[in-house]
Design an enzyme around this catalytic site. Structure first.
Site, PDB file in Angstrom:
ATOM      1  N   HIS A  96       0.915  -1.211   0.119  1.00 29.00           N
ATOM      2  CA  HIS A  96       0.008  -0.001   0.064  1.00 29.00           C
ATOM      3  C   HIS A  96       1.145   1.182   0.013  1.00 29.00           C
ATOM      4  O   HIS A  96       1.804   1.225   0.584  1.00 29.00           O
ATOM      5  CB  HIS A  96      -0.934   0.002   1.105  1.00 29.00           C
ATOM      6  CG  HIS A  96      -0.516  -0.023   2.375  1.00 29.00           C
ATOM      7  ND1 HIS A  96      -0.313   1.381   3.219  1.00 29.00           N
ATOM      8  CD2 HIS A  96      -0.202  -0.766   3.595  1.00 29.00           C
ATOM      9  CE1 HIS A  96       0.358   1.272   4.367  1.00 29.00           C
ATOM     10  NE2 HIS A  96       0.214  -0.160   4.545  1.00 29.00           N
ATOM     11  N   ASP A 116       5.879   1.252   7.134  1.00 26.28           N
ATOM     12  CA  ASP A 116       4.402   1.007   6.805  1.00 26.28           C
ATOM     13  C   ASP A 116       3.881   2.138   5.930  1.00 26.28           C
ATOM     14  O   ASP A 116       3.363   3.170   6.208  1.00 26.28           O
ATOM     15  CB  ASP A 116       3.617   1.075   7.935  1.00 26.28           C
ATOM     16  CG  ASP A 116       2.230   0.685   7.959  1.00 26.28           C
ATOM     17  OD1 ASP A 116       1.327   0.841   8.752  1.00 26.28           O
ATOM     18  OD2 ASP A 116       1.921   0.206   6.962  1.00 26.28           O
ATOM     19  N   GLU A 150      -5.265   2.045   2.271  1.00 26.54           N
ATOM     20  CA  GLU A 150      -5.165   0.744   3.194  1.00 26.54           C
ATOM     21  C   GLU A 150      -5.354   1.216   4.516  1.00 26.54           C
ATOM     22  O   GLU A 150      -6.138   0.416   5.175  1.00 26.54           O
ATOM     23  CB  GLU A 150      -3.867  -0.115   2.866  1.00 26.54           C
ATOM     24  CG  GLU A 150      -3.748  -1.317   3.669  1.00 26.54           C
ATOM     25  CD  GLU A 150      -3.448  -1.289   5.184  1.00 26.54           C
ATOM     26  OE1 GLU A 150      -2.992  -0.067   5.700  1.00 26.54           O
ATOM     27  OE2 GLU A 150      -3.598  -2.206   6.011  1.00 26.54           O
ATOM     28  N   GLU A 151      -5.031   2.375   4.982  1.00 31.91           N
ATOM     29  CA  GLU A 151      -4.912   2.435   6.588  1.00 31.91           C
ATOM     30  C   GLU A 151      -6.395   3.045   6.897  1.00 31.91           C
ATOM     31  O   GLU A 151      -6.711   2.871   8.269  1.00 31.91           O
ATOM     32  CB  GLU A 151      -4.053   3.725   6.771  1.00 31.91           C
ATOM     33  CG  GLU A 151      -2.697   3.377   6.354  1.00 31.91           C
ATOM     34  CD  GLU A 151      -1.873   2.391   7.412  1.00 31.91           C
ATOM     35  OE1 GLU A 151      -2.486   1.792   8.157  1.00 31.91           O
ATOM     36  OE2 GLU A 151      -0.703   2.164   7.359  1.00 31.91           O
ATOM     37  N   ASP A 178       3.548  -5.660   3.302  1.00 30.01           N
ATOM     38  CA  ASP A 178       3.220  -4.571   4.072  1.00 30.01           C
ATOM     39  C   ASP A 178       4.308  -4.418   5.498  1.00 30.01           C
ATOM     40  O   ASP A 178       3.843  -5.515   6.269  1.00 30.01           O
ATOM     41  CB  ASP A 178       1.736  -4.716   4.652  1.00 30.01           C
ATOM     42  CG  ASP A 178       1.394  -3.296   5.218  1.00 30.01           C
ATOM     43  OD1 ASP A 178       0.162  -3.369   5.703  1.00 30.01           O
ATOM     44  OD2 ASP A 178       2.274  -2.541   5.720  1.00 30.01           O
ATOM     45  N   HIS A 255       2.371   4.245  12.401  1.00 31.23           N
ATOM     46  CA  HIS A 255       1.217   5.051  12.780  1.00 31.23           C
ATOM     47  C   HIS A 255       1.834   6.507  13.464  1.00 31.23           C
ATOM     48  O   HIS A 255       0.883   7.023  14.375  1.00 31.23           O
ATOM     49  CB  HIS A 255       0.091   4.221  13.054  1.00 31.23           C
ATOM     50  CG  HIS A 255      -0.561   3.210  12.189  1.00 31.23           C
ATOM     51  ND1 HIS A 255      -1.318   2.495  12.802  1.00 31.23           N
ATOM     52  CD2 HIS A 255       0.090   3.000  10.856  1.00 31.23           C
ATOM     53  CE1 HIS A 255      -1.403   1.602  11.501  1.00 31.23           C
ATOM     54  NE2 HIS A 255      -0.669   1.996  10.744  1.00 31.23           N
TER      55      HIS A 255
HETATM   56  N1  LIG Z   1      -1.881  -3.361  11.069  1.00 29.36           N
HETATM   57  C1  LIG Z   1      -1.232  -3.379  10.186  1.00 29.36           C
HETATM   58  C2  LIG Z   1       0.258  -3.635  10.366  1.00 29.36           C
HETATM   59  C3  LIG Z   1       0.595  -5.040  10.964  1.00 29.36           C
HETATM   60  C4  LIG Z   1       0.314  -6.020  10.021  1.00 29.36           C
HETATM   61  C5  LIG Z   1       0.694  -7.139  10.513  1.00 29.36           C
HETATM   62  C6  LIG Z   1       0.751  -7.584  11.978  1.00 29.36           C
HETATM   63  I1  LIG Z   1       1.234  -9.336  12.689  1.00 29.36           I
HETATM   64  C7  LIG Z   1       1.009  -6.399  12.661  1.00 29.36           C
HETATM   65  C8  LIG Z   1       0.653  -5.146  12.264  1.00 29.36           C
HETATM   66  C9  LIG Z   1      -1.218  -1.961   9.627  1.00 29.36           C
HETATM   67  O1  LIG Z   1      -1.206  -0.869  10.128  1.00 29.36           O
HETATM   68  N2  LIG Z   1      -1.036  -2.209   8.197  1.00 29.36           N
HETATM   69  O2  LIG Z   1      -0.869  -0.916   7.608  1.00 29.36           O
HETATM   70 ZN   LIG Z   2      -0.370   0.739   8.867  1.00 26.27          ZN
HETATM   71 ZN   LIG Z   3       0.422  -1.179   6.344  1.00 23.13          ZN
END
Ligand SMILES: N[C@H](Cc1ccc(I)cc1)C(=O)NO
Ligand SMILES: [Zn+2]
Ligand SMILES: [Zn+2]
Length: 290
Positions: A96, A116, A150-151, A178, A255
């Site tokens: 993303h 991220d 995505e967020e 990701d 984040h």
């Molecule tokens: N929550 C997801 C990140 C994320 C994905 C998998 C695991 I295990 C822990 C954390 C995110 O913010 N994607 O943008």
């Molecule tokens: Zn994220």
């Molecule tokens: Zn992400």
């Protein structure tokens, strides 16, 4: 069924994967104030990826790059490389392109999103570079996707996966990247076990062990629809999601304004493992030759 018999192409692609290239793309993307789905810099970040993928593939007549528009400002980006012999079979690799620091993110809010998910976009970008550098031509069609929004609920990938399903597109496999660059746990790569396809997960583990023998591969679960893989899974496609660490070991800075390259260790060494795995996935699922 999955076969592992294209070693010469895998090894040639893996040899092109470069820590410096991946680091450079992470730096470029995290330098946008934010890549939030509603902001001007969120749109600019998507356009930067379009321009980058277009520049990388400008010598390839089998390649084309499009913006995929949504009902909000930020588009997704799709690079298609036509398959030579089985063009109706499509292999999707996604990450993303948006970033966030949570609710209240808006015009001018600082959200670097280095891990991220600039790391995922940068990792895929280096696979594209490797394809062009080697002259590799896939038998099946490749679709590299940078998903918007995505967020805020996997919205860009949901639009695209739903659209592909409604067109009955023959997507034979999907790989999600990701967060690839924070080395937070004992093993190198963790295969996410939920909202994914177990047969393809086993294939991925096989690829890692066959072509990066020194790596250790673990498994972990998200427990919820934690990234864009869930959009494809919901439409019934086979998707896998190799991840940087266990849930508890994953990047604690995401984040926040501190999700920077520096807070991921200042280099892209961890992401290189994912770039090599994605390259192996391309060569062994889409087949083809150099
Ligand atoms: N929550 C997801 C990140 C994320 C994905 C998998 C695991 I295990 C822990 C954390 C995110 O913010 N994607 O943008
Ligand atoms: Zn994220
Ligand atoms: Zn992400």
């Amino acid at each position: 069924s999955y076969t592992v018999d294209n070693a010469s192409v895998v090894n040639a692609l893996q040899a092109e994967i470069s820590e410096a290239n991946i680091r450079s793309t992470i730096n470029s993307l995290s330098s946008f104030t934010n890549r939030y789905y509603t902001t001007s810099t969120g749109v600019e970040g998507a356009e930067w990826i379009r321009d980058k993928w277009q520049a990388l593939t400008s010598s390839r007549s089998d390649a084309s790059v499009q913006l995929y528009s949504h009902s909000w400002a930020q588009p997704s980006v799709i690079l298609t490389i036509q398959g030579q012999t089985e063009p109706d079979e499509i292999v999707v690799l996604g990450a993303h392109l948006d970033s966030t620091v949570g609710w209240g993110t808006g015009e001018g809010t600082r959200a670097p999103g280095a891990d991220d998910d600039a790391s995922g976009i940068a990792t895929l970008t280096d696979v594209v570079n490797a394809i062009v550098a080697t002259g590799y031509k896939p038998a099946k069609t490749l679709a590299f996707m940078g998903y918007a929004a995505e967020e805020v609920g996997l919205r860009g990938s949901d639009d695209i996966a739903t659209d592909y399903k409604s067109q009955n597109k023959n997507v034979v496999g999907v790989l999600q990247l990701d967060m690839t660059n924070y080395y937070g746990s004992n093993s190198d790569i963790y295969i996410i076990g939920d909202y994914t396809n177990s047969a393809q997960n086993a294939f991925l583990k096989d690829l890692a062990q066959t072509y990066q023998g020194s790596l250790s591969v673990g498994t972990t679960n998200c427990g919820y629809a934690c990234s864009d893989h869930a959009s494809w899974h919901d439409q019934g496609y086979a998707v896998s999601f190799p991840f940087e660490a266990t849930f508890n070991g994953s990047n604690p800075y995401i984040h926040t304004v501190n999700d920077t390259l520096a807070s991921s260790g200042g280099d892209a060494n961890h992401a290189v493992k994912f770039g090599k795995l994605a390259a192996a996935y391309v060569a062994e699922l889409a087949k083809g030759a150099i």
